[in-house]
Design a protein around this motif. Structure first.
Motif, PDB file in Angstrom:
ATOM      1  N   THR A 156       0.800  -1.214   0.000  1.00 27.20           N
ATOM      2  CA  THR A 156       0.000   0.000   0.000  1.00 27.20           C
ATOM      3  C   THR A 156       0.838   1.271   0.000  1.00 27.20           C
ATOM      4  O   THR A 156       0.293   2.345   0.133  1.00 27.20           O
ATOM      5  N   SER A 157       2.134   1.163  -0.146  1.00 26.92           N
ATOM      6  CA  SER A 157       2.938   2.379  -0.193  1.00 26.92           C
ATOM      7  C   SER A 157       2.668   3.107  -1.515  1.00 26.92           C
ATOM      8  O   SER A 157       2.207   2.520  -2.484  1.00 26.92           O
ATOM      9  N   GLN A 158       2.943   4.382  -1.526  1.00 27.66           N
ATOM     10  CA  GLN A 158       2.669   5.185  -2.717  1.00 27.66           C
ATOM     11  C   GLN A 158       3.496   4.715  -3.909  1.00 27.66           C
ATOM     12  O   GLN A 158       3.014   4.693  -5.033  1.00 27.66           O
ATOM     13  N   THR A 159       4.732   4.333  -3.657  1.00 26.60           N
ATOM     14  CA  THR A 159       5.587   3.857  -4.743  1.00 26.60           C
ATOM     15  C   THR A 159       5.051   2.559  -5.317  1.00 26.60           C
ATOM     16  O   THR A 159       5.016   2.392  -6.537  1.00 26.60           O
ATOM     17  N   ALA A 160       4.597   1.655  -4.449  1.00 26.47           N
ATOM     18  CA  ALA A 160       4.049   0.384  -4.927  1.00 26.47           C
ATOM     19  C   ALA A 160       2.772   0.610  -5.732  1.00 26.47           C
ATOM     20  O   ALA A 160       2.552  -0.047  -6.756  1.00 26.47           O
ATOM     21  N   LYS A 161       1.953   1.551  -5.269  1.00 25.01           N
ATOM     22  CA  LYS A 161       0.727   1.863  -6.008  1.00 25.01           C
ATOM     23  C   LYS A 161       1.050   2.437  -7.384  1.00 25.01           C
ATOM     24  O   LYS A 161       0.405   2.102  -8.379  1.00 25.01           O
ATOM     25  N   LEU A 162       2.044   3.327  -7.438  1.00 25.68           N
ATOM     26  CA  LEU A 162       2.423   3.930  -8.705  1.00 25.68           C
ATOM     27  C   LEU A 162       2.999   2.887  -9.662  1.00 25.68           C
ATOM     28  O   LEU A 162       2.676   2.886 -10.850  1.00 25.68           O
TER      29      LEU A 162
END
Length: 95
Positions: A16-22
């Protein structure tokens, strides 16, 4: 906490980190992040050119930059929709 709970939470936080989402969004629909990047690029270019706009009114300059940024974002989204339609209706029916 037991070790199994700690690993479950760390997996959840990693996904759920922003980098993983991106990264996930880029893999699913590559034109969305490209559109976001292009939009940011046009805005940055507009801010850079704000000093060197000559005798052009500021409102006119801002309108041109807004239209260019929106055009890039909408163009990238349109390409993304066409790409996904191509993948779904041309490539998948060969199954």
């Amino acid at each position: 906490m037991s070790p199994s709970q700690e690993s479950a939470f760390s997996d959840y936080e990693a996904e759920t980190s922003q980098t993983a989402k991106l990264i996930k969004k880029f893999k699913e629909t590559p034109f969305v992040p490209i559109g976001m990047g292009g939009f940011a690029g046009v805005v940055a270019y507009g801010l850079y050119k704000l000093k060197h706009r000559g005798d052009m009114k500021m409102s006119l300059h801002l309108i041109h930059m807004r239209v260019a940024a929106q055009g890039f974002a909408v163009g990238a989204l349109t390409c993304g929709v066409l790409y996904s339609m191509f993948q779904e209706y041309v490539v998948k029916p060969k199954e």
